[in-house]
Structures are given as structure tokens and as C-alpha cells.
Design a protein around this motif. Structure first.
Motif, PDB file in Angstrom:
ATOM      1  N   PRO A   1       0.819  -1.213   0.000  1.00  0.00           N
ATOM      2  CA  PRO A   1       0.000   0.000   0.000  1.00  0.00           C
ATOM      3  C   PRO A   1       0.858   1.272   0.000  1.00  0.00           C
ATOM      4  O   PRO A   1       1.846   1.360   0.739  1.00  0.00           O
ATOM      5  CB  PRO A   1      -0.806  -0.107   1.300  1.00  0.00           C
ATOM      6  CG  PRO A   1      -0.830  -1.572   1.612  1.00  0.00           C
ATOM      7  CD  PRO A   1       0.499  -2.096   1.128  1.00  0.00           C
ATOM      8  N   LEU A   2       0.481   2.229  -0.826  1.00  0.00           N
ATOM      9  CA  LEU A   2       1.188   3.503  -0.861  1.00  0.00           C
ATOM     10  C   LEU A   2       1.099   4.192   0.495  1.00  0.00           C
ATOM     11  O   LEU A   2       2.017   4.903   0.894  1.00  0.00           O
ATOM     12  CB  LEU A   2       0.627   4.402  -1.966  1.00  0.00           C
ATOM     13  CG  LEU A   2       1.346   5.731  -2.181  1.00  0.00           C
ATOM     14  CD1 LEU A   2       2.814   5.528  -2.553  1.00  0.00           C
ATOM     15  CD2 LEU A   2       0.638   6.558  -3.245  1.00  0.00           C
ATOM     16  N   SER A   3       0.030   3.945   1.234  1.00  0.00           N
ATOM     17  CA  SER A   3      -0.116   4.546   2.567  1.00  0.00           C
ATOM     18  C   SER A   3       1.021   4.109   3.487  1.00  0.00           C
ATOM     19  O   SER A   3       1.484   4.882   4.332  1.00  0.00           O
ATOM     20  CB  SER A   3      -1.472   4.186   3.188  1.00  0.00           C
ATOM     21  OG  SER A   3      -1.601   2.774   3.306  1.00  0.00           O
ATOM     22  N   VAL A   4       1.508   2.872   3.325  1.00  0.00           N
ATOM     23  CA  VAL A   4       2.653   2.398   4.124  1.00  0.00           C
ATOM     24  C   VAL A   4       3.901   3.178   3.723  1.00  0.00           C
ATOM     25  O   VAL A   4       4.683   3.607   4.571  1.00  0.00           O
ATOM     26  CB  VAL A   4       2.860   0.876   3.948  1.00  0.00           C
ATOM     27  CG1 VAL A   4       4.159   0.419   4.597  1.00  0.00           C
ATOM     28  CG2 VAL A   4       1.684   0.107   4.506  1.00  0.00           C
ATOM     29  N   VAL A   5       4.093   3.366   2.415  1.00  0.00           N
ATOM     30  CA  VAL A   5       5.266   4.086   1.917  1.00  0.00           C
ATOM     31  C   VAL A   5       5.253   5.542   2.400  1.00  0.00           C
ATOM     32  O   VAL A   5       6.297   6.109   2.701  1.00  0.00           O
ATOM     33  CB  VAL A   5       5.327   4.014   0.372  1.00  0.00           C
ATOM     34  CG1 VAL A   5       6.463   4.857  -0.179  1.00  0.00           C
ATOM     35  CG2 VAL A   5       5.477   2.563  -0.067  1.00  0.00           C
TER      36      VAL A   5
ATOM     37  N   TRP B   1      17.703  -0.215   5.001  1.00  0.00           N
ATOM     38  CA  TRP B   1      16.296   0.003   5.321  1.00  0.00           C
ATOM     39  C   TRP B   1      15.524  -1.295   5.178  1.00  0.00           C
ATOM     40  O   TRP B   1      15.829  -2.132   4.329  1.00  0.00           O
ATOM     41  CB  TRP B   1      15.685   1.038   4.379  1.00  0.00           C
ATOM     42  CG  TRP B   1      16.202   2.421   4.585  1.00  0.00           C
ATOM     43  CD1 TRP B   1      17.119   3.083   3.815  1.00  0.00           C
ATOM     44  CD2 TRP B   1      15.837   3.312   5.634  1.00  0.00           C
ATOM     45  NE1 TRP B   1      17.343   4.334   4.325  1.00  0.00           N
ATOM     46  CE2 TRP B   1      16.566   4.515   5.437  1.00  0.00           C
ATOM     47  CE3 TRP B   1      14.969   3.230   6.718  1.00  0.00           C
ATOM     48  CZ2 TRP B   1      16.448   5.599   6.281  1.00  0.00           C
ATOM     49  CZ3 TRP B   1      14.848   4.315   7.560  1.00  0.00           C
ATOM     50  CH2 TRP B   1      15.582   5.479   7.346  1.00  0.00           C
ATOM     51  N   VAL B   2      14.469  -1.430   5.995  1.00  0.00           N
ATOM     52  CA  VAL B   2      13.521  -2.540   5.902  1.00  0.00           C
ATOM     53  C   VAL B   2      12.119  -1.956   6.012  1.00  0.00           C
ATOM     54  O   VAL B   2      11.851  -1.119   6.883  1.00  0.00           O
ATOM     55  CB  VAL B   2      13.742  -3.574   7.036  1.00  0.00           C
ATOM     56  CG1 VAL B   2      12.673  -4.653   7.002  1.00  0.00           C
ATOM     57  CG2 VAL B   2      15.124  -4.201   6.921  1.00  0.00           C
ATOM     58  N   TRP B   3      11.239  -2.371   5.104  1.00  0.00           N
ATOM     59  CA  TRP B   3       9.835  -1.930   5.124  1.00  0.00           C
ATOM     60  C   TRP B   3       8.959  -3.048   5.663  1.00  0.00           C
ATOM     61  O   TRP B   3       9.183  -4.221   5.360  1.00  0.00           O
ATOM     62  CB  TRP B   3       9.372  -1.569   3.711  1.00  0.00           C
ATOM     63  CG  TRP B   3       9.925  -0.262   3.253  1.00  0.00           C
ATOM     64  CD1 TRP B   3      11.128  -0.046   2.652  1.00  0.00           C
ATOM     65  CD2 TRP B   3       9.324   1.017   3.404  1.00  0.00           C
ATOM     66  NE1 TRP B   3      11.294   1.286   2.402  1.00  0.00           N
ATOM     67  CE2 TRP B   3      10.201   1.968   2.848  1.00  0.00           C
ATOM     68  CE3 TRP B   3       8.115   1.457   3.934  1.00  0.00           C
ATOM     69  CZ2 TRP B   3       9.923   3.329   2.819  1.00  0.00           C
ATOM     70  CZ3 TRP B   3       7.825   2.808   3.905  1.00  0.00           C
ATOM     71  CH2 TRP B   3       8.716   3.736   3.358  1.00  0.00           C
ATOM     72  N   PRO B   4       7.913  -2.685   6.431  1.00  0.00           N
ATOM     73  CA  PRO B   4       7.044  -3.723   6.994  1.00  0.00           C
ATOM     74  C   PRO B   4       6.136  -4.346   5.935  1.00  0.00           C
ATOM     75  O   PRO B   4       5.630  -3.661   5.048  1.00  0.00           O
ATOM     76  CB  PRO B   4       6.204  -2.941   8.018  1.00  0.00           C
ATOM     77  CG  PRO B   4       6.163  -1.537   7.505  1.00  0.00           C
ATOM     78  CD  PRO B   4       7.487  -1.328   6.821  1.00  0.00           C
ATOM     79  N   HIS B   5       5.985  -5.639   6.016  1.00  0.00           N
ATOM     80  CA  HIS B   5       5.038  -6.376   5.175  1.00  0.00           C
ATOM     81  C   HIS B   5       4.725  -7.666   5.918  1.00  0.00           C
ATOM     82  O   HIS B   5       5.621  -8.254   6.532  1.00  0.00           O
ATOM     83  CB  HIS B   5       5.628  -6.668   3.800  1.00  0.00           C
ATOM     84  CG  HIS B   5       4.613  -7.181   2.839  1.00  0.00           C
ATOM     85  ND1 HIS B   5       4.304  -8.522   2.718  1.00  0.00           N
ATOM     86  CD2 HIS B   5       3.812  -6.532   1.954  1.00  0.00           C
ATOM     87  CE1 HIS B   5       3.362  -8.679   1.801  1.00  0.00           C
ATOM     88  NE2 HIS B   5       3.054  -7.486   1.320  1.00  0.00           N
ATOM     89  N   GLU B   6       3.473  -8.113   5.848  1.00  0.00           N
ATOM     90  CA  GLU B   6       3.096  -9.289   6.640  1.00  0.00           C
ATOM     91  C   GLU B   6       3.720 -10.588   6.143  1.00  0.00           C
ATOM     92  O   GLU B   6       3.861 -11.529   6.906  1.00  0.00           O
ATOM     93  CB  GLU B   6       1.562  -9.445   6.730  1.00  0.00           C
ATOM     94  CG  GLU B   6       0.875  -9.810   5.435  1.00  0.00           C
ATOM     95  CD  GLU B   6       0.280  -8.614   4.702  1.00  0.00           C
ATOM     96  OE1 GLU B   6      -0.305  -8.836   3.632  1.00  0.00           O
ATOM     97  OE2 GLU B   6       0.416  -7.472   5.166  1.00  0.00           O
TER      98      GLU B   6
END
Length: 195
Positions: free
Chosen positions: A143-147, A168-173
Motif C-alpha cells: 500500500p502507498l499509505s505504508v510508503v 532500510w527494511v519496510w514492513p510487510h506481513e
């Protein structure tokens, strides 16, 4: 965020200049000849926009099982835009007529020897993707909202080739989004947030 706002932010040279270019601080990389590559950063225009990503096939010779944008090496005589669109068509079956190219994010040099040009595009749904199983295990969307959430990405450290690295690490389930993909998402977020 609307398509018009996304387009305006990516057309703002001041916003792009503020984020600069990301390079690993690695003397080995500086000594290596970098391979030109391009990735498509597809913003899918659902009611709540998303970013299209891929999970690379486990049998790939490099970066196997990692999350990436559709993309790859730039062929002789090819622009980064042409390479990004071609690779997205080859890897996930994205119709090359769909992406509305908006511009480039700053280039990214990887510790594995690639000079990546990220090309941002708006893509209308439905995508009707057909991934090439030799290259892509699964296309998925973030989701762009996460970004756009400044608190979402985390800075982590790990040892690689005998040196401590920060990334960097981005959250994802379900997927671990890190490395060049995560850094490019950080740049996209900075441009879109105007910070």
C-alpha cells in the motif's frame, strides 16, 4: 494521494535534489565496473494506490528469493525507461502500453555491482499479470499509505563481506523488503511526502 499530486511531486526538481543519490560506502564497489540496470516503480491506481513489487524466484542466479521491483539490465541502445518497461513485461507480463512514465528517482548503486535507475510510472488497474516463473515467484502490492508513513521503514545493521552495513527494511506481513528495493522506496517516500 491523487495521481495529480504524485505527478506534481515527481516533476519537482527541488524535491528530487533534496534526496540526492544513494551509494553504499564501499571501496570495493567504487573499484568495480557497475552494470547499468533499470527498475519500474509502478504505482497502481487503485482507490487506495499501491506499489507493485515482485518476489524473485528462488532459483535465480542473483538475489534469489528477494523482493524487488520489476527490472533488470539495460540492453545496448536502450534507455532506462525502455528497459524498465520491457523488463516489467518480461517478468510479470505487465502490458507495456499501461505504464504512464512520470520520471526517474535518483540512481542507486548497489554493493553487488549494479547502477540502478528507478523509473516511476502510474499504472491503471486491472493489471492481469502473468509472472514468468523462471524469474518471479509472486507479484504483490505494498500500500502507498505504508510508503507515505514516515514511521514505517526501519534502519537495521548486519555484517556483509566482513563489514557492518546499515540498510532500510519496510514492513510487510509476508515478505522481507530490504536492500536496494527498500532504499528506492525511501527515496520515493521522501519525494511524495515533500520531505
Amino acid at each position: 494521494m491523487t495521481p495529480g499530486e504524485i505527478t506534481a511531486r515527481l516533476a519537482d526538481p527541488a524535491a528530487l535534489a533534496r534526496i540526492g543519490q544513494i551509494r553504499p560506502n564501499d571501496a570495493e564497489t567504487a573499484a568495480e565496473r557497475l552494470t547499468p540496470a533499470a527498475v519500474l516503480v509502478p504505482i497502481v491506481l487503485h482507490a487506495a494506490p499501491t506499489i507493485l513489487l515482485t518476489l524473485r524466484a528462488a532459483k535465480m542466479s542473483s538475489h534469489a528469493g528477494q523482493v524487488s521491483f520489476p527490472g533488470g539490465r539495460i540492453e545496448a541502445g536502450e534507455t532506462p525507461e525502455a528497459a524498465a518497461v520491457r523488463e516489467a513485461a518480461e517478468e510479470v507480463g505487465l502490458d507495456p502500453r499501461l505504464p504512464e512514465l512520470l520520471g526517474r528517482l535518483p540512481d542507486h548503486h548497489t554493493g553487488t555491482g549494479f547502477h540502478i535507475t528507478p523509473v516511476v510510472a502510474l499504472v491503471p488497474p486491472p493489471l492481469n499479470l502473468v509472472p514468468d516463473p523462471r524469474e518471479v515467484e509472486e507479484p504483490f502490492e505494498l500500500p502507498l499509505s505504508v510508503v507515505l508513513d514516515p514511521g514505517a521503514p526501519e534502519r537495521r545493521r548486519a555484517e556483509w563481506k566482513g563489514h557492518m552495513r546499515e540498510f532500510w527494511v519496510w514492513p510487510h506481513e509476508r515478505h522481507y523488503i530490504w536492500g536496494a528495493t527498500a532504499a528506492i522506496l525511501v527515496n520515493l517516500a521522501k519525494v511524495l511526502r515533500g520531505a
